[in-house]
Scaffold this active site. Structure first.
Site: not given
Length: 286
Positions: A132-136
């Site tokens: 997962l993306d860091r911000l998700t």
């Protein structure tokens, strides 16, 4: 398949794998990374792929690899817990918070879901089955043992996992339900991914209930959901990259991206059971 690293996981971190230009290893390390890296050779902390320690005079061919433990950068602690949704002999299913990278990359090393969970759960072979993306935030699957790692990673790589995301974005009549198809390219060194002419490689189905959007990706390109939402004129709330890049301080956790990996569903490749995992988080929390 890449062979196991000749050094064990230490404090949640595996060794770095370095591909060489060729020649005297100590001289190359000094040239590329400075005296501190060369000193690791003297201390016996650099090994060849077969586990043999590198000495002051070891010469290796171009393309050969050595392994060593990296020096940890100073990192801002991410002040949010990782919740555990499920744990068995094969997998750990985590509920990742915003701002926490899946695995070490760049300046994010110890403050990643992988390293923190290895330490907290005492599972040195823990490995992400996907990312997962860091911000998700949301559901993230890890394998617990090397023997089963390939089976789960292949499941995700082949797109055999049903994924559902929830996002908050401006209310707009974009013709939902709608399926967006485009060609997304993410180039090394560029913060943003871009849509370019050509054969589509990214597909997302979008449904809407007011400002709440339900996103079902059919593919898994980098930043796919964020790019598709921004391209429709409804960028996800709190997005610091799309449509414009915003400068956010590393210690600023005040504005999370309102994107949540809400659920995953798949046929377990080891147990053959149907699995479904749902995040316990909401779009109003980290």
């Amino acid at each position: 398949m890449r062979r196991a690293a000749p050094l064990p996981v230490r404090d949640g971190l595996g060794p770095a794998r370095l591909r060489l230009r060729g020649g005297v290893v100590r001289d190359e390390l000094a040239d590329r990374f400075g005296a501190q890296a060369a000193a690791k050779v003297s201390a016996g902390e650099v090994v060849c792929a077969d586990g043999t320690p590198v000495t002051e005079t070891t010469v290796l061919a171009p393309g050969a690899c050595v392994y060593l433990y990296r020096e940890l950068p100073d990192e801002v602690p991410v002040p949010f817990e990782i919740r555990i949704l499920h744990r068995d002999d094969n997998i750990v299913v985590a509920d990742k918070p915003h701002f926490l990278a899946t695995m070490p990359r760049g300046s994010h090393v110890a403050q990643t879901a992988l390293v923190r969970l290895r330490r907290e759960l005492d599972l040195p072979e823990l490995s992400p089955a996907h990312r997962l993306d860091r911000l998700t935030a949301g559901v993230l699957v890890f394998t617990t043992r090397r023997e089963v790692r390939g089976a789960y990673q292949t499941l995700f790589a082949r797109g055999e996992v049903d994924k559902t995301y929830l996002a908050h974005a401006p209310e707009a009549d974009i013709g939902c339900p709608i399926t967006v198809r485009s060609r997304i390219v993410k180039r090394r060194g560029c913060l943003q991914a871009t849509e370019e002419p050509g054969e589509p490689n990214a597909e997302t189905r979008i449904e809407r209930d007011g400002a709440l959007y339900r996103l079902t990706p059919r593919t898994g390109r980098t930043h796919q959901l964020r790019v598709h939402m921004a391209s429709l004129g409804v960028p996800i709330t709190g997005d610091p990259l799309y449509p414009e890049i915003l400068d956010v301080a590393p210690n600023d956790f005040s504005t999370p991206l309102r994107l949540l990996a809400h659920s995953l569903e798949f046929d377990d490749p080891v147990t053959r059971r149907r699995r479904r995992f749902v995040s316990s988080r909401t779009l109003t929390e980290n």
